[in-house]
Motif scaffolding. Structure first.
Motif, short mmCIF file in Angstrom:
data_model
loop_
_atom_site.label_atom_id
_atom_site.label_comp_id
_atom_site.label_asym_id
_atom_site.label_seq_id
_atom_site.Cartn_x
_atom_site.Cartn_y
_atom_site.Cartn_z
N UNK A 9 32.02 96.66 11.86
CA UNK A 9 31.14 96.51 10.69
C UNK A 9 31.08 95.06 10.22
N UNK A 10 31.80 94.19 10.90
CA UNK A 10 31.85 92.77 10.55
C UNK A 10 31.54 91.96 11.80
N UNK A 11 31.39 90.64 11.63
CA UNK A 11 31.08 89.81 12.78
C UNK A 11 32.11 89.95 13.89
N UNK A 12 33.38 89.88 13.53
CA UNK A 12 34.43 89.97 14.54
C UNK A 12 34.71 91.43 14.90
N UNK A 13 34.87 91.67 16.17
CA UNK A 13 35.22 93.01 16.64
C UNK A 13 36.66 93.39 16.26
N UNK A 14 37.42 92.42 15.77
CA UNK A 14 38.81 92.68 15.39
C UNK A 14 38.98 92.97 13.90
N UNK A 15 37.99 92.63 13.08
CA UNK A 15 38.10 92.82 11.64
C UNK A 15 38.00 94.29 11.26
N UNK A 16 39.08 94.81 10.71
CA UNK A 16 39.16 96.20 10.24
C UNK A 16 38.78 97.22 11.32
N UNK A 17 39.22 96.93 12.55
CA UNK A 17 39.05 97.90 13.65
C UNK A 17 40.40 98.10 14.32
N UNK A 18 40.44 99.03 15.23
CA UNK A 18 41.66 99.30 15.98
C UNK A 18 41.67 98.56 17.32
N UNK A 19 40.76 97.61 17.53
CA UNK A 19 40.64 96.96 18.83
C UNK A 19 41.92 96.27 19.28
N UNK A 20 42.54 95.50 18.41
CA UNK A 20 43.77 94.79 18.81
C UNK A 20 44.86 95.77 19.21
N UNK A 21 45.01 96.83 18.43
CA UNK A 21 46.02 97.85 18.74
C UNK A 21 45.73 98.52 20.08
N UNK A 22 44.48 98.85 20.33
CA UNK A 22 44.11 99.49 21.59
C UNK A 22 44.37 98.57 22.78
N UNK A 23 44.02 97.31 22.65
CA UNK A 23 44.24 96.36 23.74
C UNK A 23 45.74 96.14 23.98
N UNK A 24 46.49 96.03 22.91
CA UNK A 24 47.94 95.84 23.03
C UNK A 24 48.60 97.06 23.65
N UNK A 25 48.16 98.23 23.22
CA UNK A 25 48.68 99.49 23.74
C UNK A 25 48.50 99.57 25.26
N UNK A 26 47.40 99.04 25.73
CA UNK A 26 47.09 99.05 27.16
C UNK A 26 47.62 97.82 27.89
N UNK A 27 48.38 97.00 27.17
CA UNK A 27 48.96 95.76 27.73
C UNK A 27 47.89 94.83 28.32
N UNK A 28 46.78 94.75 27.61
CA UNK A 28 45.67 93.89 28.02
C UNK A 28 45.99 92.45 27.68
N UNK A 29 45.80 91.56 28.63
CA UNK A 29 46.04 90.14 28.36
C UNK A 29 44.75 89.32 28.38
N UNK A 30 43.74 89.81 29.09
CA UNK A 30 42.46 89.10 29.22
C UNK A 30 41.33 89.96 28.68
#
Length: 103
Positions: A9-30
Motif C-alpha cells: 500500500x506504500x511505495x516500498x514493497x517492504x513498508x508494512x508488509x510481510x515481505x522481509x519476513x517471507x524472504x528471510x524465512x526462505x533464506x533469500x539473499x538476492x
C-alpha cells in the motif's frame, strides 16, 4: 518453491508488509526488482532491500520512468545504495554465483 504475492500500500514493497519476513524465512539473499516507475516504487523498494542486507539486482530494461532525466537519477540512486543494474537476461544466472551481477 511457489511464487509469493505480497499486497503493498506504500511505495516500498517492504513498508508494512510481510515481505522481509517471507524472504528471510526462505533464506533469500538476492532479490530482483522491476516495475513501472523506476524513480518511485522500484527505487523505494530497492533502497529498503539494500538497507535490509539483500543483494539486489534491477534489470533496467524491465523498468520505466516518466522521462529520461527521472530514469537517470533513479539509476544513480540505486547504484549508490548498492544495487546492481543488470541486463534482463542476467537475471536467469543470478543464482549461479556471487559475481554474475557484477558483469
Amino acid at each position: 518453491p511457489a511464487d509469493l504475492f505480497v499486497e503493498k500500500h506504500y511505495y516500498s514493497a517492504f513498508t508494512e508488509t510481510c515481505l522481509c519476513a517471507l524472504l528471510s524465512e526462505r533464506k533469500t539473499s538476492t532479490v530482483v526488482f522491476c516495475g513501472v516507475t523506476a524513480n518511485m516504487c522500484v527505487q523505494a523498494s530497492v533502497i529498503d532491500a539494500c538497507l535490509l542486507g539483500f543483494r539486489v539486482a534491477v534489470p533496467w530494461d524491465c523498468t520505466w520512468a516518466s522521462n529520461p532525466t527521472a530514469a537517470d537519477k533513479a539509476r544513480k540512486v540505486l547504484i549508490s545504495h548498492g544495487a546492481y543494474i543488470v541486463p534482463d537476461e542476467a537475471c536467469v544466472y543470478l543464482g549461479e554465483g556471487p559475481n554474475v551481477a557484477d558483469t
